[in-house]
Design an enzyme around this catalytic site. Sequence first.
Site, PDB file in Angstrom:
ATOM      1  N   GLU A 275       0.840  -1.200   0.000  1.00  0.00           N
ATOM      2  CA  GLU A 275       0.000   0.000   0.000  1.00  0.00           C
ATOM      3  C   GLU A 275       0.871   1.244   0.000  1.00  0.00           C
ATOM      4  O   GLU A 275       1.583   1.523   0.972  1.00  0.00           O
ATOM      5  CB  GLU A 275      -0.930   0.024   1.207  1.00  0.00           C
ATOM      6  CG  GLU A 275      -1.813   1.264   1.235  1.00  0.00           C
ATOM      7  CD  GLU A 275      -2.696   1.344   2.467  1.00  0.00           C
ATOM      8  OE1 GLU A 275      -3.318   2.406   2.672  1.00  0.00           O
ATOM      9  OE2 GLU A 275      -2.740   0.356   3.214  1.00  0.00           O
ATOM     10  N   ASP A 483       1.993 -14.417  12.642  1.00  0.00           N
ATOM     11  CA  ASP A 483       0.842 -15.032  11.967  1.00  0.00           C
ATOM     12  C   ASP A 483      -0.063 -13.916  11.448  1.00  0.00           C
ATOM     13  O   ASP A 483      -0.664 -13.185  12.241  1.00  0.00           O
ATOM     14  CB  ASP A 483       0.076 -15.912  12.959  1.00  0.00           C
ATOM     15  CG  ASP A 483      -0.993 -16.761  12.272  1.00  0.00           C
ATOM     16  OD1 ASP A 483      -1.414 -16.393  11.154  1.00  0.00           O
ATOM     17  OD2 ASP A 483      -1.404 -17.773  12.855  1.00  0.00           O
TER      18      ASP A 483
END
Length: 596
Positions: A275, A483
């Site tokens: 982004e 994670d």
Amino acid sequence: MDVRRREAKITQSVKFSAGEPMKPHKQHQNLHPKASDALPLPLYLTNGLFFTMFFSVMYFLLTRWREKIRNSTPLHVVTLSELAALISLLASIIYLLGFFGIDFVQSVIYRSNEEDVWDVEEEDDEKFIIEEDSRLGASAATTLGCAVPPPSLQVVPMVPPQPTKVPVKPAPLITPQSTEEDEQIVKSVVEGKTPSYSLESKLGDCKRAASIRREALQRITGKSLEGLPLEGFDYESILGQCCEMPVGYVQIPVGVVGPLLLNGTEYTVPMATTEGCLVASTNRGCKAIYASGGAIGTLLKDGMTRAPVVRFDTAKRAAELKFFLENPLNYDTLSVVFNKSSRFGRLQSIQCAMAGKNLYIRFTCSTGDAMGMNMVSKGVQNVLDYLGNDFPDMDVIGISGNFCSDKKPAAVNWIEGRGKSVVCEAIIKEEIVKKVLKTSVASLVELNMLKNLAGSAIAGSLGGFNAHASNIVSAVFLATGQDPAQNIESSHCITMMEAVNDGKDLHISVTMPSIEVGTVGGGTQLASQSACLNLLGVKGASKELAGSNARLLATIVAGSVLAGELSLMSAIAAGQLVKSHMKYNRSSKDVTKISS
């Protein structure tokens, strides 16, 4: 040949005189026979008769059924008059469906047999049309109100030939293998003789297994994996712990922000993202924090949770286990049983919740520098095995009953916390707000109240009282091997802003109750992610104090979120959000040249 519109094909010639009006051909005068022609009465009388009978019988039956319902008479008890009415009703339905259905089907068949299409006429029909046109002569042309031009001036329309579209079937993607043995293995995988998941164990070479699997996948799907890199990755490092059946790896650019001055120490924070503007914006927040003297981060709680669900025959029996687990006299015994699973996992608390005869038991424990999901699960299993001796009627439904709660938004994490609970704060001076952030303290305070607090409340947000905490959390998670799915609860955050020092300066804070991170295990062992952890000074397990590296990483995540919140809120308050994204989040390259 000529392309003409024809209503029906005429099989014999018809002669006309110049002054005689044209009559329809006898072939078109004959109407197609219908099933309704066999009725003894005209169709409209027959329809009226059967419609009248149908509605009369229905009215009679409905009246009788209403009386039976009022008198509590069973509906299946049928009198002779009702039986006759039912037979009449059935006959009416058969008539309405039968005759109208047959007429409809016949009309469709007849219409399909008529040649009302665009077609190419035969030469005999063309000669017949020319012959009839010559017989009509000039009178026919004048009758139509037009003059016939001489043959030399007649324009013959030319129909361009239409190109024939030939479907092109893509050729199968076949890349020759380096050896004949690899080619045979690829063919075996494609034919289904060799399971793709077993290549690593059969070949003993993870890189070679990934290459063969990749080629087999391209041949099976017919899709190219060009652009997905294969070389330059250690496939041995992910075997049995990170990813199964690899065919390559995805490249994500890593940027850095900082220095982030946190608790008196400077950190350069890596962020993996695609982004645009995210890194630049967070870096501006770090600059404002640094110029104002830095931020302070405080760890509130550190404990990973796992909550199995067990069931009993009665709710009373489930309540007895609840009382047993919550009794302080039993805690030491349960701690010993739990702590046998690991030298780092230490039981901290047990919280129970009931739903009928089902009991949810939420265990919380410390996990050292590991994120700790496997560690706490092993300890929970030990306790469940121990409880089975005193509660043999306990049925363990699942090691996780979602009261944990892992990888999903949950109020229990928002209130009780999970992983590391951190609060981070900073005081931004008025001049920094104006010069670096290009806005004012009053505007930031008002925007935070209306957007992050009131706006999130109106949206019914759960733990989302912030501008974009998950943006920074996800980027740092990807860079450091966390994670990614645990970004959900780890991004729970409430951002607070308040004017201080007589309204001149800005106090900003972020409170994050469930940051789930680790510096050992999982993706943290990969080379790229390990390098990013090393940049932060938290690589691996701490040798001085167990768990201190993971706790520091959680504090750095909160500090980075603080910088990201400060910068984005300032951009919105100053009306610069769209402008900055147009500048940093749009490519100026000519995509047509790239594709060619």
